[in-house]
Design a protein around this motif. Structure first.
Motif, mmCIF file in Angstrom:
data_model
loop_
_atom_site.group_PDB
_atom_site.id
_atom_site.type_symbol
_atom_site.label_atom_id
_atom_site.label_comp_id
_atom_site.label_asym_id
_atom_site.label_seq_id
_atom_site.Cartn_x
_atom_site.Cartn_y
_atom_site.Cartn_z
ATOM 1 N N PRO A 191 -12.372 -42.059 39.971
ATOM 2 C CA PRO A 191 -10.982 -41.793 39.695
ATOM 3 C C PRO A 191 -10.175 -43.127 40.124
ATOM 4 O O PRO A 191 -8.859 -43.311 39.662
ATOM 5 C CB PRO A 191 -10.461 -40.524 40.596
ATOM 6 C CG PRO A 191 -11.584 -40.728 41.505
ATOM 7 C CD PRO A 191 -12.803 -41.087 40.926
ATOM 8 N N VAL A 192 -10.836 -44.062 40.909
ATOM 9 C CA VAL A 192 -9.929 -45.102 41.405
ATOM 10 C C VAL A 192 -10.181 -46.260 40.330
ATOM 11 O O VAL A 192 -9.178 -46.907 40.023
ATOM 12 C CB VAL A 192 -10.470 -45.494 42.863
ATOM 13 C CG1 VAL A 192 -9.952 -46.999 43.231
ATOM 14 C CG2 VAL A 192 -10.458 -44.509 43.710
ATOM 15 N N CYS A 193 -11.462 -46.612 40.214
ATOM 16 C CA CYS A 193 -11.516 -47.866 39.181
ATOM 17 C C CYS A 193 -11.789 -47.396 37.547
ATOM 18 O O CYS A 193 -11.728 -48.217 36.994
ATOM 19 C CB CYS A 193 -12.910 -48.703 39.641
ATOM 20 S SG CYS A 193 -14.343 -47.812 39.423
ATOM 21 N N GLY A 194 -12.119 -46.140 37.361
ATOM 22 C CA GLY A 194 -12.230 -45.583 36.115
ATOM 23 C C GLY A 194 -13.484 -45.777 35.544
ATOM 24 O O GLY A 194 -13.548 -45.642 34.257
ATOM 25 N N ARG A 196 -17.079 -38.316 44.809
ATOM 26 C CA ARG A 196 -16.130 -38.523 43.920
ATOM 27 C C ARG A 196 -15.891 -39.852 43.306
ATOM 28 O O ARG A 196 -15.420 -40.267 42.370
ATOM 29 C CB ARG A 196 -14.667 -38.117 44.577
ATOM 30 C CG ARG A 196 -14.573 -36.630 44.600
ATOM 31 C CD ARG A 196 -13.360 -36.155 45.313
ATOM 32 N NE ARG A 196 -12.098 -36.566 44.452
ATOM 33 C CZ ARG A 196 -10.995 -36.538 44.899
ATOM 34 N NH1 ARG A 196 -10.479 -36.104 46.357
ATOM 35 N NH2 ARG A 196 -10.047 -37.000 44.264
ATOM 36 N N TYR A 197 -16.082 -40.692 44.280
ATOM 37 C CA TYR A 197 -16.197 -41.967 44.204
ATOM 38 C C TYR A 197 -17.542 -43.081 44.003
ATOM 39 O O TYR A 197 -18.462 -42.458 44.391
ATOM 40 C CB TYR A 197 -15.507 -42.696 45.302
ATOM 41 C CG TYR A 197 -14.049 -42.025 45.527
ATOM 42 C CD1 TYR A 197 -12.926 -42.114 45.040
ATOM 43 C CD2 TYR A 197 -14.119 -40.921 46.890
ATOM 44 C CE1 TYR A 197 -11.794 -41.401 44.909
ATOM 45 C CE2 TYR A 197 -12.943 -40.318 47.023
ATOM 46 C CZ TYR A 197 -12.049 -40.421 46.156
ATOM 47 O OH TYR A 197 -10.962 -39.860 46.495
ATOM 48 N N CYS A 198 -17.335 -44.012 43.419
ATOM 49 C CA CYS A 198 -18.532 -44.669 42.772
ATOM 50 C C CYS A 198 -19.172 -45.675 43.996
ATOM 51 O O CYS A 198 -20.472 -46.042 44.066
ATOM 52 C CB CYS A 198 -18.662 -45.751 41.598
ATOM 53 S SG CYS A 198 -17.040 -47.017 41.898
ATOM 54 N N SER A 199 -18.219 -45.972 45.032
ATOM 55 C CA SER A 199 -18.483 -46.893 45.900
ATOM 56 C C SER A 199 -17.891 -46.739 47.153
ATOM 57 O O SER A 199 -16.843 -45.875 47.176
ATOM 58 C CB SER A 199 -18.424 -48.428 45.568
ATOM 59 O OG SER A 199 -16.960 -48.430 45.145
ATOM 60 N N ASN A 254 -9.999 -47.385 49.111
ATOM 61 C CA ASN A 254 -8.660 -47.639 48.176
ATOM 62 C C ASN A 254 -8.448 -46.410 47.520
ATOM 63 O O ASN A 254 -7.363 -46.651 46.806
ATOM 64 C CB ASN A 254 -9.081 -48.908 47.229
ATOM 65 C CG ASN A 254 -9.312 -50.126 47.849
ATOM 66 O OD1 ASN A 254 -8.852 -50.331 48.998
ATOM 67 N ND2 ASN A 254 -10.263 -50.998 47.300
ATOM 68 N N ARG A 255 -8.891 -45.143 48.035
ATOM 69 C CA ARG A 255 -8.273 -44.181 47.063
ATOM 70 C C ARG A 255 -6.602 -43.768 47.495
ATOM 71 O O ARG A 255 -6.106 -43.080 46.560
ATOM 72 C CB ARG A 255 -9.269 -43.040 47.609
ATOM 73 C CG ARG A 255 -8.889 -42.290 49.139
ATOM 74 C CD ARG A 255 -9.811 -41.270 49.361
ATOM 75 N NE ARG A 255 -9.785 -40.751 50.684
ATOM 76 C CZ ARG A 255 -10.469 -41.190 51.580
ATOM 77 N NH1 ARG A 255 -11.448 -42.101 51.394
ATOM 78 N NH2 ARG A 255 -10.026 -40.705 52.915
ATOM 79 N N LYS A 256 -6.235 -43.993 48.441
ATOM 80 C CA LYS A 256 -4.951 -43.688 48.783
ATOM 81 C C LYS A 256 -4.014 -44.292 47.962
ATOM 82 O O LYS A 256 -2.844 -43.888 47.706
ATOM 83 C CB LYS A 256 -4.663 -44.238 50.206
ATOM 84 C CG LYS A 256 -5.331 -43.713 51.407
ATOM 85 C CD LYS A 256 -5.008 -44.373 52.833
ATOM 86 C CE LYS A 256 -5.966 -43.672 53.765
ATOM 87 N NZ LYS A 256 -6.330 -44.586 54.790
ATOM 88 N N SER A 257 -4.280 -45.277 47.124
ATOM 89 C CA SER A 257 -3.369 -45.709 46.066
ATOM 90 C C SER A 257 -3.289 -44.919 44.694
ATOM 91 O O SER A 257 -2.403 -45.107 44.186
ATOM 92 C CB SER A 257 -3.827 -47.290 45.738
ATOM 93 O OG SER A 257 -5.210 -47.290 45.081
#
Length: 50
Positions: A16-19, A36-39, A45-48
């Motif tokens: 969801p962060v970098c797509g 949920r995140y790739c790295s 950096n998810r807060k953004s």
């Protein structure tokens, strides 16, 4: 012995962060539903995006 799978046959998700799409990893075997995140960088950096 376990049968190996081709990389194209592994489940994938979209970060969801970098797509970008990312594939299942052995270290995520037991928690794949929670990943949920790739790295780590995207997780930090998810807060953004949340």
């Amino acid at each position: 012995m376990a049968r190996s799978r081709k990389k194209a046959d592994l489940p994938t998700k979209v970060c969801p962060v970098c797509g970008r799409p990312f594939a299942w990893r052995k270290k995520w075997e037991k928690v794949w539903d929670e990943v949920r995140y790739c790295s780590e960088r995207c997780r930090r950096n998810r807060k953004s995006t949340d």
